[in-house]
Design a protein around this motif. Sequence first.
Motif, PDB file in Angstrom:
ATOM      1  N   MET A   1      40.678  16.743  25.569  1.00 47.29           N
ATOM      2  CA  MET A   1      40.580  16.912  24.123  1.00 47.29           C
ATOM      3  C   MET A   1      39.815  18.185  23.786  1.00 47.29           C
ATOM      4  O   MET A   1      38.857  18.538  24.448  1.00 47.29           O
ATOM      5  N   LEU A   2      40.282  18.851  22.738  1.00 49.66           N
ATOM      6  CA  LEU A   2      39.643  20.082  22.292  1.00 49.66           C
ATOM      7  C   LEU A   2      38.258  19.764  21.721  1.00 49.66           C
ATOM      8  O   LEU A   2      38.100  18.851  20.928  1.00 49.66           O
ATOM      9  N   GLU A  15      37.852  16.885  18.805  1.00 53.17           N
ATOM     10  CA  GLU A  15      38.936  17.195  17.875  1.00 53.17           C
ATOM     11  C   GLU A  15      39.063  16.159  16.764  1.00 53.17           C
ATOM     12  O   GLU A  15      39.444  16.480  15.634  1.00 53.17           O
ATOM     13  N   THR A  16      38.753  14.899  17.077  1.00 46.05           N
ATOM     14  CA  THR A  16      38.878  13.841  16.069  1.00 46.05           C
ATOM     15  C   THR A  16      37.877  14.016  14.935  1.00 46.05           C
ATOM     16  O   THR A  16      38.023  13.421  13.884  1.00 46.05           O
ATOM     17  N   PRO A  20      41.952  21.023  11.408  1.00 44.32           N
ATOM     18  CA  PRO A  20      42.353  22.415  11.513  1.00 44.32           C
ATOM     19  C   PRO A  20      42.754  22.982  10.155  1.00 44.32           C
ATOM     20  O   PRO A  20      43.312  22.266   9.324  1.00 44.32           O
ATOM     21  N   TRP A  56      38.355  25.975  10.886  1.00 45.37           N
ATOM     22  CA  TRP A  56      38.246  24.542  11.179  1.00 45.37           C
ATOM     23  C   TRP A  56      37.217  23.953  10.216  1.00 45.37           C
ATOM     24  O   TRP A  56      36.306  24.645   9.761  1.00 45.37           O
ATOM     25  N   LEU A  75      44.046  27.036  25.921  1.00 46.91           N
ATOM     26  CA  LEU A  75      43.129  26.227  25.118  1.00 46.91           C
ATOM     27  C   LEU A  75      41.658  26.574  25.367  1.00 46.91           C
ATOM     28  O   LEU A  75      40.761  25.824  24.988  1.00 46.91           O
TER      29      LEU A  75
END
Lengths: 109, 431
Positions: A1-2, A15-16, A20, A56, A75
């Motif tokens: 995950m990012l 990321e959650t 974006p 973001w 990534l």
Amino acid sequence: MLTLRCPYCGVLADETELEPGGEAHVRRKASDCGDGEFEAYLFLRENPRGVHFERWRHVNGCGKWFHAARDTVTLEVFGTYPAQTEGPPGEIMETIGARRPGWRWREFS
Amino acid sequence: MSILTQMSRHGHRLGKPVKRYSAFSIVREALRGHTGWEPAWASPEPRARYDVVIVGAGGHGLATAYYLGKNFGITDTAVLEKGWLGGGNTGRNTTIIRSNYLQDASAAIYEKSRGLYETLSQELNFNIMFSPRGVMMLAQTNHEVRGYRRTAHANALQGVETEFIGPDRVKRICPIISISGPRYPVLGALWQPRGGTARHDAVAWGYARACSAMGIHVIQNCEVNGIRTEGGKVTGVTTTRGSIDCSRLGIVVAGHSGHLAAMAGFRLPIESVALQALVTEPVKPCMDVVVMANTVHGYMSQSDKGELVIGGGADGFNNFTQRGSFQHIEETVRALVETFPIISRLKILRQWGGVVDMTGDRSPIISKTPVERCFVNCGWGTGGFKAIPGSGWAMAELMATGGSSLADGFGLGRFREGRFIDESVAAGVAH
């Protein structure tokens, strides 16, 4: 995950936690500019296979908008920085330059 | 060891090779030791010059080459593919075919496409396994009920067969749906009985075989790394297998369109993101329709092998990795379990992603470009598979004649002129 570190609250956010917001450093055009310029402002976005600057929002955290420099193919994250800026800060550009020799930003403009 | 097997081991051939697939050819080959089968398409060395070069041998690129040959007699064509045939989004989608779009321009091209799919197996003499099993788009909020009623009325005017059905009928058509879910009860659905699925790889293979039979060159492992122009006109491409001249160039490369456009010196209003899909372990037949649940961002059908094929939302950020983010799988599955409680114990067998090309209005671009004789077909975003035959048909007409009634609304100029074909709802995927 990012994961990206929010430059305001310092949290390394999954990321959650983030939303974006598209390309960073897009300059708003005045309504009296030409059709071509306004089309570019509204619809033409950088879509690189490689280094990309993005907006973001730390939506499930401090709620603030920030910017990130990221590679869209690997990534890899080069860093994040506050949104109150006209362009990427020097240290981010140096990091990218060191890891992607020969890279240039916005070859079109 | 039979005499037939011995002969085939020594490379002898009994009679002519199979040119046309049929039940008879299967029986004949069984009797003569399967010596007559040939590769479905040739793999020629690229020539130095073609009339038409198409970049990208996915469904859309191959269909373009096929209809250029079939409808316009243009067969001096090469289709260049950097990887293997249909290895991009053609082999990564969830194989859904439907045409229940809202706007007239979309309904026209998607319905043309669906119509071509109906007889594509016979036309290509290649079983693409088109299965018009019916596509149901669930309405799970009052807003969606109004939206789908509107689409059903629009489709009636466009000659696309759809209807809005109530929850009881939804339950009859697909009994495994829980229509009284606590958060998202099913209030009805937009039902297209002639929508369905097809085998996506077979679509690429079938078109490739038909192209090859017409003398069109399908060249794999040939990556385009430059586009040559002279005085604003295309003159050729440079590739990993040498330089190739051409009079007309078609760029049909989905998520990598912007990259190719940059080589030709223009920009496209496209951003590339990852879209994911997954399949569960195979189970006995439990649903014989395609169900899309757009409020919760998930869609599902059952493959002939018994796997449940599940698709979900796209990443919200630029991504070229062909895998996507894990949380989208979780979101999709979590949402679907509520509507399909029986899938809660199923294991996920595999998951993959594709790089899809998103436009601002979620409609494709089939267009001339600022570079003369260079055409693009891209921007199909999350829903390109269903459009393959229609897209190829329109792109071929555009490249052969300079205009196409199906493609005219999808020109690049619409972004400047504000003539959007807004399909952000009908596209049916979370963006």
